[in-house]
Design an enzyme around this catalytic site. Structure first.
Site, PDB file in Angstrom:
ATOM      1  N   PRO A  87       0.825  -1.214   0.000  1.00  0.00           N
ATOM      2  CA  PRO A  87       0.000   0.000   0.000  1.00  0.00           C
ATOM      3  C   PRO A  87       0.863   1.268   0.000  1.00  0.00           C
ATOM      4  O   PRO A  87       0.376   2.339  -0.354  1.00  0.00           O
ATOM      5  CB  PRO A  87      -0.800  -0.094   1.307  1.00  0.00           C
ATOM      6  CG  PRO A  87      -0.652  -1.494   1.793  1.00  0.00           C
ATOM      7  CD  PRO A  87       0.613  -2.033   1.209  1.00  0.00           C
ATOM      8  N   ARG A 153      -0.590  -8.299 -21.931  1.00  0.00           N
ATOM      9  CA  ARG A 153      -1.257  -7.839 -23.149  1.00  0.00           C
ATOM     10  C   ARG A 153      -0.427  -6.829 -23.938  1.00  0.00           C
ATOM     11  O   ARG A 153      -0.799  -6.444 -25.034  1.00  0.00           O
ATOM     12  CB  ARG A 153      -2.660  -7.307 -22.847  1.00  0.00           C
ATOM     13  CG  ARG A 153      -2.731  -6.204 -21.829  1.00  0.00           C
ATOM     14  CD  ARG A 153      -4.154  -5.891 -21.449  1.00  0.00           C
ATOM     15  NE  ARG A 153      -4.908  -5.341 -22.576  1.00  0.00           N
ATOM     16  CZ  ARG A 153      -4.730  -4.139 -23.075  1.00  0.00           C
ATOM     17  NH1 ARG A 153      -3.821  -3.330 -22.569  1.00  0.00           N
ATOM     18  NH2 ARG A 153      -5.466  -3.719 -24.078  1.00  0.00           N
ATOM     19  N   ASP A 168      -3.379   1.708 -29.329  1.00  0.00           N
ATOM     20  CA  ASP A 168      -3.570   2.583 -30.448  1.00  0.00           C
ATOM     21  C   ASP A 168      -3.161   4.004 -30.048  1.00  0.00           C
ATOM     22  O   ASP A 168      -3.732   4.578 -29.141  1.00  0.00           O
ATOM     23  CB  ASP A 168      -5.070   2.540 -30.784  1.00  0.00           C
ATOM     24  CG  ASP A 168      -5.365   3.116 -32.128  1.00  0.00           C
ATOM     25  OD1 ASP A 168      -4.793   4.173 -32.437  1.00  0.00           O
ATOM     26  OD2 ASP A 168      -6.154   2.506 -32.850  1.00  0.00           O
TER      27      ASP A 168
HETATM   28  C1  9D3 Z   1      -2.486   0.828   4.908  1.00  0.00           C
HETATM   29  C2  9D3 Z   1      -3.046  -0.171   5.847  1.00  0.00           C
HETATM   30  N1  9D3 Z   1      -2.024  -0.763   6.737  1.00  0.00           N
HETATM   31  C3  9D3 Z   1      -2.036   0.039   7.972  1.00  0.00           C
HETATM   32  C4  9D3 Z   1      -2.503  -0.611   9.190  1.00  0.00           C
HETATM   33  C5  9D3 Z   1      -2.285  -2.175   6.952  1.00  0.00           C
HETATM   34  C6  9D3 Z   1      -2.179  -2.995   5.720  1.00  0.00           C
HETATM   35  C7  9D3 Z   1      -3.255  -3.143   4.879  1.00  0.00           C
HETATM   36  C8  9D3 Z   1      -3.188  -3.959   3.749  1.00  0.00           C
HETATM   37  C9  9D3 Z   1      -1.014  -3.661   5.415  1.00  0.00           C
HETATM   38  C10 9D3 Z   1      -0.954  -4.477   4.301  1.00  0.00           C
HETATM   39  C11 9D3 Z   1      -2.038  -4.630   3.488  1.00  0.00           C
HETATM   40  C12 9D3 Z   1      -1.984  -5.552   2.341  1.00  0.00           C
HETATM   41  N2  9D3 Z   1      -2.019  -4.832   1.066  1.00  0.00           N
HETATM   42  C13 9D3 Z   1      -1.173  -5.149   0.097  1.00  0.00           C
HETATM   43  O1  9D3 Z   1      -0.376  -6.032   0.251  1.00  0.00           O
HETATM   44  C14 9D3 Z   1      -1.180  -4.390  -1.134  1.00  0.00           C
HETATM   45  C15 9D3 Z   1      -1.991  -3.310  -1.577  1.00  0.00           C
HETATM   46  C16 9D3 Z   1      -3.079  -2.626  -0.971  1.00  0.00           C
HETATM   47  O2  9D3 Z   1      -3.552  -2.916   0.139  1.00  0.00           O
HETATM   48  N3  9D3 Z   1      -3.635  -1.580  -1.662  1.00  0.00           N
HETATM   49  C17 9D3 Z   1      -3.211  -1.207  -2.885  1.00  0.00           C
HETATM   50  N4  9D3 Z   1      -2.221  -1.805  -3.491  1.00  0.00           N
HETATM   51  C18 9D3 Z   1      -1.622  -2.846  -2.833  1.00  0.00           C
HETATM   52  S1  9D3 Z   1      -0.347  -3.723  -3.420  1.00  0.00           S
HETATM   53  C19 9D3 Z   1      -0.247  -4.684  -2.096  1.00  0.00           C
END
Ligand code: 9D3
Length: 249
Positions: A87, A153, A168
């Site tokens: 995230p 793709r 395109d």
């Molecule tokens: C931001 C939230 N975190 C704070 C407590 C906890 C948390 C939430 C979700 C820690 C890891 C995750 C798992 N998420 C992913 O591995 C992840 C992800 C996502 O949650 N949102 C957008 N893209 C991605 S890519 C990997």
């Protein structure tokens, strides 16, 4: 393109190459997917790969060592840059997809639980982090699958890529124009006349105008980075003027 994915759920990620363009890419030999499970790289008899966070708090943290060993396995096989899905990462978008699809190899690392030991970054085991949007997922797997789908793709030589222009240059950066198929009349709604005219120049013009109008209405941010032709700027000016006019009435 060789894609290695480090994940606690290899079966889940494997699913991405069972359908659609990623499947075709694998069948054509343009894409190779390797799955590496950190659980196969732990010395712990219980195959545990997570532990409680120092400093306390809820949830568990992925240990550095099993992940580092799993990534080293990928690196040994010529893994390309190591990108972790998180995230906190840079937003994965079409520009990223184009950059990655041009590489011979990439390794995607999927986190679970509350994330991984931060020393993996300090030690340079992870090159960069990618996020797939401002939404909270339960792990990186769906993100890795998005990256694989978007890249597959774009791979050169994948059957179908030449036939239906994937990116395109004419429409790149804009939202799509609306599409219609048979019947010509559906529940009293007709297909726009121009599409039945057989006038290909008029059809392209209409589609371009529709794409511009929709982009301005729904995603004006997408227009910022584009250089529109004088003709297109004129169409857009006319469309906006017409919208302003309608709003006044
Ligand atoms: C931001 C939230 N975190 C704070 C407590 C906890 C948390 C939430 C979700 C820690 C890891 C995750 C798992 N998420 C992913 O591995 C992840 C992800 C996502 O949650 N949102 C957008 N893209 C991605 S890519 C990997």
């Amino acid at each position: 393109m060789q894609v290695s994915v480090v994940t606690l759920f290899p079966d889940r990620v494997a699913d991405v190459v069972r359908y659609g363009m990623p499947r075709v890419a694998v069948e054509q030999g343009a894409l190779r997917l390797s799955l590496i499970n950190p659980r196969d790289h732990t010395d712990s008899p219980s195959r545990r790969v997570d532990d409680r966070p120092f400093g306390g708090g809820p949830g568990m943290v992925m240990e550095a060592e099993p992940l580092a060993r799993a990534i080293a396995t990928a690196r040994a096989a010529g893994a390309g840059p190591v990108l972790a899905l998180s995230p906190q990462g840079a937003r994965f978008d079409q520009a990223w997809a184009r950059r990655l699809a041009a590489l011979p190899a990439v390794t995607l690392v999927c986190g679970r639980y509350e994330g991984w030991d931060a020393r993996l970054q300090d030690a340079g085991v992870i090159d960069a982090e990618l996020s797939v949007g401002d939404v909270v997922l339960s792990g990186g797997e769906l993100g890795a699958m998005m990256v694989i789908d978007a890249c597959a793709r774009l791979l050169p030589g994948v059957l179908g890529n030449a036939a239906s222009p994937v990116e395109d240059s004419f429409s790149a950066g804009l939202l799509d124009h609306p599409q219609y198929t048979r019947p010509v009349q559906w529940r009293g709604w007709a297909v726009p006349e121009v599409l039945l005219s057989g006038d290909h120049a008029a059809i392209s013009r209409w589609r371009r105008q529709q794409a511009l109008a929709h982009t301005w209405t729904k995603r004006p941010d997408l227009l910022e980075g584009l250089s529109l032709s004088p003709q297109e700027q004129e169409w857009l000016r006319a469309y906006i003027a017409q919208q302003v006019d309608e709003a006044k009435r």
